[in-house]
Design a protein around this motif. Structure first.
Motif, mmCIF file in Angstrom:
data_model
loop_
_atom_site.group_PDB
_atom_site.id
_atom_site.type_symbol
_atom_site.label_atom_id
_atom_site.label_comp_id
_atom_site.label_asym_id
_atom_site.label_seq_id
_atom_site.Cartn_x
_atom_site.Cartn_y
_atom_site.Cartn_z
ATOM 1 N N ASN A 118 40.302 -5.952 14.585
ATOM 2 C CA ASN A 118 39.652 -5.074 15.688
ATOM 3 C C ASN A 118 38.157 -5.895 15.583
ATOM 4 N N ILE A 119 37.628 -5.924 14.405
ATOM 5 C CA ILE A 119 36.272 -6.488 14.386
ATOM 6 C C ILE A 119 36.178 -7.925 14.985
ATOM 7 N N ARG A 120 37.236 -8.656 14.526
ATOM 8 C CA ARG A 120 37.337 -10.064 14.892
ATOM 9 C C ARG A 120 37.468 -10.181 16.497
ATOM 10 N N ARG A 121 38.288 -9.300 17.031
ATOM 11 C CA ARG A 121 38.472 -9.455 18.362
ATOM 12 C C ARG A 121 37.172 -8.886 19.376
ATOM 13 N N VAL A 122 36.497 -8.009 18.748
ATOM 14 C CA VAL A 122 35.202 -7.559 19.309
ATOM 15 C C VAL A 122 34.315 -8.746 19.296
ATOM 16 N N PHE A 123 34.165 -9.365 18.079
ATOM 17 C CA PHE A 123 33.540 -10.363 18.060
ATOM 18 C C PHE A 123 33.774 -11.499 18.987
ATOM 19 N N ILE A 124 34.928 -11.935 18.968
ATOM 20 C CA ILE A 124 35.356 -12.819 20.122
ATOM 21 C C ILE A 124 35.135 -12.545 21.520
ATOM 22 N N ARG A 125 35.389 -11.373 21.909
ATOM 23 C CA ARG A 125 34.909 -10.971 23.399
ATOM 24 C C ARG A 125 33.196 -11.015 23.625
ATOM 25 N N LYS A 126 32.612 -10.544 22.485
ATOM 26 C CA LYS A 126 31.278 -10.665 22.729
ATOM 27 C C LYS A 126 30.691 -12.022 22.742
ATOM 28 N N VAL A 127 31.216 -13.000 21.898
ATOM 29 C CA VAL A 127 30.889 -14.309 22.340
ATOM 30 C C VAL A 127 31.131 -14.948 23.616
ATOM 31 N N TYR A 128 32.410 -14.881 23.945
ATOM 32 C CA TYR A 128 32.644 -15.322 25.253
ATOM 33 C C TYR A 128 32.080 -14.570 26.630
ATOM 34 N N SER A 129 31.725 -13.455 26.408
ATOM 35 C CA SER A 129 30.885 -12.606 27.384
ATOM 36 C C SER A 129 29.776 -13.227 27.470
ATOM 37 N N ILE A 130 29.029 -13.562 26.449
ATOM 38 C CA ILE A 130 27.590 -14.154 26.384
ATOM 39 C C ILE A 130 27.777 -15.558 26.855
ATOM 40 N N LEU A 131 28.874 -16.245 26.694
ATOM 41 C CA LEU A 131 29.020 -17.729 26.962
ATOM 42 C C LEU A 131 29.205 -17.760 28.526
ATOM 43 N N LEU B 173 40.903 -22.371 7.935
ATOM 44 C CA LEU B 173 40.349 -22.718 6.462
ATOM 45 C C LEU B 173 38.847 -22.497 6.555
ATOM 46 N N TYR B 174 38.219 -22.715 7.551
ATOM 47 C CA TYR B 174 36.734 -22.347 7.707
ATOM 48 C C TYR B 174 36.757 -21.158 8.835
ATOM 49 N N THR B 175 35.862 -20.182 8.740
ATOM 50 C CA THR B 175 35.620 -18.993 9.641
ATOM 51 C C THR B 175 34.212 -18.795 9.604
ATOM 52 N N ILE B 176 33.792 -18.107 10.834
ATOM 53 C CA ILE B 176 32.424 -17.581 10.963
ATOM 54 C C ILE B 176 32.240 -16.287 11.025
ATOM 55 N N SER B 177 31.145 -15.691 10.490
ATOM 56 C CA SER B 177 30.872 -14.359 10.121
ATOM 57 C C SER B 177 30.872 -13.594 11.615
ATOM 58 N N PRO B 178 31.359 -12.389 11.736
ATOM 59 C CA PRO B 178 31.380 -11.582 12.744
ATOM 60 C C PRO B 178 29.736 -11.416 13.413
ATOM 61 N N GLU B 179 28.811 -11.610 12.197
ATOM 62 C CA GLU B 179 27.579 -11.217 12.416
ATOM 63 C C GLU B 179 26.891 -12.439 13.321
ATOM 64 N N GLU B 180 27.534 -13.486 13.256
ATOM 65 C CA GLU B 180 26.827 -14.912 13.933
ATOM 66 C C GLU B 180 27.208 -15.164 15.160
ATOM 67 N N TYR B 181 27.440 -14.050 16.106
ATOM 68 C CA TYR B 181 27.818 -14.249 17.262
ATOM 69 C C TYR B 181 26.818 -15.091 18.177
ATOM 70 N N ILE B 182 25.477 -15.210 17.942
ATOM 71 C CA ILE B 182 24.552 -15.860 18.495
ATOM 72 C C ILE B 182 25.095 -17.299 18.233
ATOM 73 N N PHE B 183 25.043 -17.457 17.107
ATOM 74 C CA PHE B 183 25.147 -19.063 16.469
ATOM 75 C C PHE B 183 26.314 -19.378 17.033
ATOM 76 N N ALA B 184 27.517 -18.526 17.427
ATOM 77 C CA ALA B 184 28.784 -18.929 17.696
ATOM 78 C C ALA B 184 28.666 -19.459 19.185
ATOM 79 N N THR B 185 27.884 -18.518 19.876
ATOM 80 C CA THR B 185 27.849 -18.745 21.286
ATOM 81 C C THR B 185 26.860 -20.127 21.569
ATOM 82 N N LEU B 186 25.744 -20.230 20.774
ATOM 83 C CA LEU B 186 25.045 -21.572 20.995
ATOM 84 C C LEU B 186 25.917 -22.713 20.655
#
Length: 263
Positions: A44-57, A228-241
């Motif tokens: 659920n945390i991962r889903r919220v993270f993905i939704r947050k990233v794509y909403s900002i994007l 193999l490699y993932t990004i932390s849910p705290e890094e939603y700004i960096f993922a969006t960037l």
């Protein structure tokens, strides 16, 4: 009326020791213990993270397309930005400053509201730079490149979420493509002052489009959390960037390939 949970008393008498940390958390759905290493991963945390990233994007892309459209279709604005190149230099300065702040300062990009403020300035500066460049191209070719970019992004996103191919493990291939791109840029730097070479620019545009298409797949799979490699849910700004830059650079290389100058 709420029921108060009372913590059980811990007895240290031999033969009646409290359960270990692993035993106490073995029934938790988000708990996993492998070779003595403890991992917490909630879907659920991962889903919220993905939704947050794509909403900002999506907000970033909406702002960018709006600014590019204003620079292209409003003749007074187009004439003003083309006759004042200092605006491009200012936007470039703001872009570099905010990009370095967001990419290098981990605590800053995780600190609200400064992370969103910097991301907003970054998006506006990049949109102005892109609008300045697009104003010199024919509007039909810009719309065509925008449509191609949207189709590629949709295809890569579907591929990244559905495919079992782990693009995050292709770091060596991405590095080699980046080296090819760097070599093309160096050759162009020596050749361009002596004249325009269409085939060299075409090769550079093709390599750049391929590189950032792969980077788009790479950064998309980093969001998923099961590669193999993932990004932390705290890094939603960096993922969006990262995703935003992949899309913008893909568009600019397609514009270099298919764009026609404004008459």
């Amino acid at each position: 009326m709420t029921q108060k949970k009372v913590a059980p008393t811990v007895s240290t008498v031999a033969g009646n020791l409290p359960p270990s940390y692993e035993e106490a958390n073995a029934g938790c759905p988000s708990y996993c213990c492998t070779d003595g290493l403890i991992f917490w991963e909630d879907k659920n945390i991962r889903r919220v993270f993905i939704r947050k990233v794509y909403s900002i994007l999506m907000l970033q892309m909406l702002v960018t397309i709006t600014i590019v459209a204003v620079f292209m279709f409003l003749a007074p604005v187009r004439f003003y930005v083309q006759t004042h190149p200092g605006l491009y230099s200012l936007s470039n300065f703001l872009f570099l400053g905010t990009y370095l702040a967001l990419s290098c300062c981990g605590e800053l990009r995780r600190q609200f509201p400064w992370n969103l403020i910097l991301l907003t300035v970054f998006t506006l500066s990049m949109a102005c730079m892109l609008g300045f460049v697009s104003s010199f191209y024919n509007s039909r070719s810009v719309v065509l490149c925008l449509g191609i970019t949207a189709a590629v992004c949709l295809s890569i996103t579907i591929f990244s979420f559905q495919s079992r191919v782990d693009v995050t493990s292709f770091q060596g291939i991405l590095f080699m493509l980046c080296m090819v791109m760097l070599c093309c840029a160096l050759v162009m730097g020596f050749v361009v002052p002596f004249g325009y070479v269409p085939w060299l620019h075409a090769i550079y545009g093709i390599v750049g489009a391929i590189v950032f298409t792969m980077f788009l797949a790479f950064d998309t799979q980093l969001l998923m959390g099961n590669r193999l490699y993932t990004i932390s849910p705290e890094e939603y700004i960096f993922a969006t960037l990262s995703l935003y830059l992949d899309i913008i650079y893909l568009f600019t290389f397609l514009l270099q390939l298919f764009g026609e100058g404004r008459e």
